[in-house]
Write an enzyme that holds these catalytic residues in place. Structure first.
Site, PDB file in Angstrom:
ATOM      1  N   LYS A 119      50.871 -22.462  34.442  1.00 24.97           N
ATOM      2  CA  LYS A 119      49.614 -23.091  34.747  1.00 24.97           C
ATOM      3  C   LYS A 119      48.601 -22.220  35.437  1.00 24.97           C
ATOM      4  O   LYS A 119      48.922 -21.917  36.640  1.00 24.97           O
ATOM      5  CB  LYS A 119      49.643 -24.314  35.694  1.00 24.97           C
ATOM      6  CG  LYS A 119      48.432 -25.213  35.529  1.00 24.97           C
ATOM      7  CD  LYS A 119      48.686 -26.691  36.250  1.00 24.97           C
ATOM      8  CE  LYS A 119      47.317 -27.326  36.097  1.00 24.97           C
ATOM      9  NZ  LYS A 119      46.272 -26.946  36.654  1.00 24.97           N
ATOM     10  N   LYS A 292      54.809 -28.955  27.463  1.00 25.96           N
ATOM     11  CA  LYS A 292      54.206 -30.036  26.531  1.00 25.96           C
ATOM     12  C   LYS A 292      55.264 -30.216  25.284  1.00 25.96           C
ATOM     13  O   LYS A 292      56.042 -29.411  24.996  1.00 25.96           O
ATOM     14  CB  LYS A 292      53.064 -28.973  25.836  1.00 25.96           C
ATOM     15  CG  LYS A 292      51.966 -28.615  26.762  1.00 25.96           C
ATOM     16  CD  LYS A 292      50.947 -27.524  26.067  1.00 25.96           C
ATOM     17  CE  LYS A 292      49.904 -27.230  27.378  1.00 25.96           C
ATOM     18  NZ  LYS A 292      49.188 -26.027  26.893  1.00 25.96           N
ATOM     19  N   LYS A 316      53.771 -28.955  39.396  1.00 27.31           N
ATOM     20  CA  LYS A 316      53.012 -28.004  40.443  1.00 27.31           C
ATOM     21  C   LYS A 316      53.942 -27.479  41.455  1.00 27.31           C
ATOM     22  O   LYS A 316      55.273 -27.948  41.827  1.00 27.31           O
ATOM     23  CB  LYS A 316      51.920 -28.790  41.184  1.00 27.31           C
ATOM     24  CG  LYS A 316      51.096 -29.614  40.455  1.00 27.31           C
ATOM     25  CD  LYS A 316      50.068 -28.569  39.616  1.00 27.31           C
ATOM     26  CE  LYS A 316      48.987 -28.163  40.596  1.00 27.31           C
ATOM     27  NZ  LYS A 316      47.761 -29.273  40.771  1.00 27.31           N
TER      28      LYS A 316
HETATM   29  S1  IVH Z   1      46.812 -27.585  28.558  1.00 29.59           S
HETATM   30  C1  IVH Z   1      45.300 -31.554  26.627  1.00 29.59           C
HETATM   31  N1  IVH Z   1      47.914 -25.557  29.421  1.00 29.59           N
HETATM   32  O1  IVH Z   1      44.828 -26.924  34.034  1.00 29.59           O
HETATM   33  C2  IVH Z   1      45.856 -30.311  27.531  1.00 29.59           C
HETATM   34  N2  IVH Z   1      46.076 -26.595  30.925  1.00 29.59           N
HETATM   35  O2  IVH Z   1      45.106 -29.483  35.577  1.00 29.59           O
HETATM   36  C3  IVH Z   1      44.754 -29.352  28.060  1.00 29.59           C
HETATM   37  N3  IVH Z   1      45.400 -25.202  32.714  1.00 29.59           N
HETATM   38  O3  IVH Z   1      42.058 -28.523  32.635  1.00 29.59           O
HETATM   39  C4  IVH Z   1      45.448 -28.693  29.026  1.00 29.59           C
HETATM   40  N4  IVH Z   1      47.013 -23.660  32.485  1.00 29.59           N
HETATM   41  O4  IVH Z   1      42.066 -26.058  32.969  1.00 29.59           O
HETATM   42  C5  IVH Z   1      47.032 -26.458  29.770  1.00 29.59           C
HETATM   43  N5  IVH Z   1      48.958 -23.581  30.138  1.00 29.59           N
HETATM   44  C6  IVH Z   1      48.071 -24.510  30.340  1.00 29.59           C
HETATM   45  C7  IVH Z   1      47.250 -24.304  31.576  1.00 29.59           C
HETATM   46  C8  IVH Z   1      46.168 -25.452  31.571  1.00 29.59           C
HETATM   47  C9  IVH Z   1      46.001 -24.067  33.210  1.00 29.59           C
HETATM   48  C10 IVH Z   1      44.459 -26.018  33.437  1.00 29.59           C
HETATM   49  C11 IVH Z   1      43.172 -26.705  32.149  1.00 29.59           C
HETATM   50  C12 IVH Z   1      43.288 -28.016  32.659  1.00 29.59           C
HETATM   51  C13 IVH Z   1      43.876 -28.197  34.170  1.00 29.59           C
HETATM   52  C14 IVH Z   1      44.492 -29.494  34.282  1.00 29.59           C
END
Ligand code: IVH
Length: 702
Positions: A119, A292, A316
């Site tokens: 993340k 996912k 987290k």
């Molecule tokens: S997927 C529909 N993958 O984390 C799902 N988000 O806390 C869309 N983020 O708004 C998000 N790394 O800005 C996804 N590998 C990752 C990510 C990621 C960072 C951020 C993104 C999201 C936020 C949510």
């Protein structure tokens, strides 16, 4: 060159540069080249250098970016940009796996694959390509509407301007803009050397660099981009999440090489551990691992909750810690009267951020007890002067986690929590079962009133341009143009017109233009959707998503308020209807009813509504949905889909799903074992069908 010549050239440069900024940023139609722009800026700087006393108040060299007042143009995302639910421990991950299986009706031995990837701690960006050309880039904003940062995104090397021939006609690629540790350190060094602003961490630096109205600044900042998701696409990228990421890479995007695929919690946790171990050597900040569901068909079935997908979760990393001195404990009064203790700290860096305040939650927490009276921190209390451990996780408010008794000053005394409001001196009481002590002053308490107003003008509520926390505070204490309740915001202009001398425009910090801009911005928000109004009222327990649920359920203000009045009859049909809304529990319902029954509070709300034009919230319209606007009840057991999936499908088709049968119910779907609800439906003559008929009814729609 004479002073006069310099002065007029500086004026001309200010005009030309301002116009160039507007053309470039606001209209997205540059009228001069980047090189020409840079030349004008250099000329301006040289003249200012030579004639420092002629530097204008609106000097182009003082503007970080373009005309701030105009900000970025807005872009409505065709498909919403979602956030992620969080998980903090191993149990949360196995619950996540269980929840998905349950929703999909999968047994525990069927294979369910997930992807796991870092993340990234940056800011999300949506890139829209049409006919394989980048047409715009937008920040997430509130998920529905973001900021147009196209010019800035074009400066990022990782973002392709064009896609190969086999790319879909329309494709929205989503991912994270971030800055590496090395680039961050170099940027801060350069900023410090030139007397510019330094950033607290790489994330802030990335956000500050992308959200520059002057894209030439973005160009000088080394931003990177990882693609990890997509929005609208005219042709599917793949059948699986893993395949889609591969495809994004083939289309020219940077994707994260630590993306892996695993089945079940054990494998996911293994990958989590390995990413966590390598975290310090990555060279950029990550704050967790995202899991996912791999199969995109299953993702589609799982769908979304109000702001997060059911098929993904962010695991987290544990929080970061540091020790420092607690200098003072102060009490803040919130909008619902809660007395919140705050620790004022000797500033300390925790995970790259300087922390000088931390929450102490409530009086039990300070005393070393949890809400059930059990000891926490082995019963150690927290005192002014203590040496304390600070804990910070992501964006949340830092907490005081522990106390080092060996460093406690001899004179430190146990903290005595106040039993009266520090602001209005009303009694502060704790109701049974409530961990929080609350000021009983209600509307007479200035602290509560100001916090309520701040909430009212907040971003998810009325979001009035030029009326933020600072201005609200000022107006609250103003004797000539006071704003002590929301309705008074909307009478400001008239009162200002009537004021003989002390008009707003004559005040320090205000002028003709800024005052009339404010009044215009206020008028602009008179017309406002129902969900925002409900949220803005700041009712305890009623957050943004609950407000949206209430708004879609009741549709119009008049229906909403009548229902709240009717719901005061406990256990009556209106009450049943209210708690029948999925996501509304009895605590929230009681809080709603109580608020509208309080005379002074209600009068204040009525005065507000009289100033507004509250827009109805339509049920999501699905053409040819047979259940659009209908109220459905599921009872008994379903065999072909789970209750959760049935409910989500029904709601996606514009139906309301209620937990109890009443005269308002349109249709009951009864599976085997249906009991009293089916009987009641029969008594009331409500139409009743079985699961097969339900599936036949909705088949192929939505
Ligand atoms: S997927 C529909 N993958 O984390 C799902 N988000 O806390 C869309 N983020 O708004 C998000 N790394 O800005 C996804 N590998 C990752 C990510 C990621 C960072 C951020 C993104 C999201 C936020 C949510």
């Amino acid at each position: 060159m004479t002073e006069d010549e310099a002065q007029s050239e500086l004026a001309a440069l200010a005009r030309r540069l301002a116009e160039a900024n507007r053309a470039y940023h606001t209209r997205d139609a540059p009228e001069i080249s980047d090189a020409e722009y840079d030349r004008l800026k250099l000329r301006n700087a040289a003249l200012e250098n030579q004639f420092p006393h002629l530097k204008r108040v609106d000097s182009p060299s003082e503007q970080v970016g373009g005309p701030l007042a105009e900000g970025f143009a807005k872009i409505t995302h065709e498909q919403r940009m979602m956030s992620l639910a969080n998980a903090f421990d191993d149990q949360d991950i196995s619950d996540f796996d269980d929840r998905i299986r349950k929703y999909l009706g999968m047994s525990s031995d069927e294979e369910l694959l997930f992807t796991a990837e870092p993340k990234i701690d940056g800011l999300s960006l949506s890139l829209r390509y049409e006919a394989r050309q980048l047409v715009y880039a937008a920040t997430r904003g509130d998920g529905k509407v973001g900021e147009n940062v196209t010019a800035n995104a074009r400066m990022i090397d990782d973002i392709p301007q064009t896609l190969p021939d086999d790319a879909p006609d329309i494709l929205e690629v989503r991912g994270e803009v971030y800055m590496s540790h090395a680039d961050f350190a170099a940027l801060n060094e350069a900023q410090a050397a030139s007397g510019g602003k330094t950033f607290a961490n790489p994330r802030n630096a990335a956000a500050g660099s992308l959200r520059q109205l002057d894209a030439t600044i973005t160009k000088s900042r080394p931003l990177k981009f990882f693609a990890y998701a997509w929005g609208v696409t005219t042709a599917p990228l793949a059948d699986t999440q893993f395949g889609a990421i591969d495809r994004l890479r083939a289309l020219g995007f940077s994707t994260n090489e630590l993306t892996a695929r695993g089945s079940g919690p054990a494998e996911l946790l293994q990958h989590y551990k390995s990413i966590e171990t390598g975290r310090a050597d990555l060279g950029y900040d990550i704050d967790g691992v995202v899991y996912k569901v791999d199969d995109l068909a299953l993702q589609a079935r799982l769908g979304f909750r109000s702001t997060t997908p059911r098929w993904a979760i962010a695991h987290k990393f544990p929080a970061e810690l540091a020790w420092t001195r607690l200098e003072k404990i102060e009490i803040q009064v919130g909008r619902t009267g809660a007395l919140s203790p705050v620790a004022r700290l000797q500033p300390v860096t925790v995970g790259g951020v300087v922390v000088s305040n931390a929450t102490l939650h409530n009086e039990d927490y300070i005393a070393g007890r949890d809400s059930k009276g059990q000891a926490i921190r082995e019963g150690k209390d927290i005192r002014e002067g203590d040496w304390v451990q600070i804990y910070r996780a992501g964006d949340v408010i830092p907490k005081v986690a522990d106390v080092d008794l060996s460093k406690r000053p001899a004179e430190a005394q146990p903290y005595v929590f106040p039993t009266e409001c520090p602001d209005c001196r009303s009694d502060a009481v704790r109701e049974e079962g409530d961990a929080v002590r609350r000021c009983t002053g209600g509307l007479i308490c200035p602290a509560q009133a100001v916090e309520k107003l701040k909430h009212f003008v907040g971003r998810a509520a009325f979001d009035i341009e030029g009326l933020g926390a600072k201005q609200v505070e000022m107006f609250y204490h103003d004797d000539i143009l006071p704003v002590r309740e929301p309705a008074e915001i909307f009478t400001l202009r008239d009162r200002d017109t009537a004021a003989p001398l002390q008009k707003l425009k004559n005040r320090e910090g205000w002028g003709d233009k800024s005052a009339s801009n404010l009044f215009d911005a206020i008028d602009e928000k008179r017309k406002i959707p129902l969900n925002r109004v409900i949220f803005a009222l700041g009712i305890r327990h009623v957050g943004e998503s609950a407000s949206a649920l209430l708004a879609t359920h009741y549709g119009a203000w008049q229906d909403f308020i009548s229902a709240m009045d009717a719901a005061a009859e406990l256990d009556g049909p209106a009450w049943e209807d209210l708690i029948g809304i999925d996501g509304v529990g009895s605590v929230m319902a009681a809080s709603l009813v109580r608020t509208f029954q309080q005379e002074a509070e209600r009068a204040s709300i009525d005065r507000l509504i009289a100033e507004l034009d509250v827009e109805d919230v339509a049920q999501p319209e699905i053409t040819d949905s047979p259940v659009q606007g209908k109220t459905l009840v599921f009872t008994g057991s379903l065999e072909k889909m789970t209750r959760a999936e049935a409910k989500a499908r029904a709601e996606a088709l514009g139906a309301k799903v209620s937990g109890s049968v009443s005269a308002k119910t349109d249709l009951v779907i009864a599976g085997p074992g249906a009991g009293s609800k089916a009987k009641k439906a029969e008594d009331l003559g409500v139409e009743m069908i079985d699961e097969d008929a339900w599936i036949a009814l909705i088949d192929g729609i939505g």
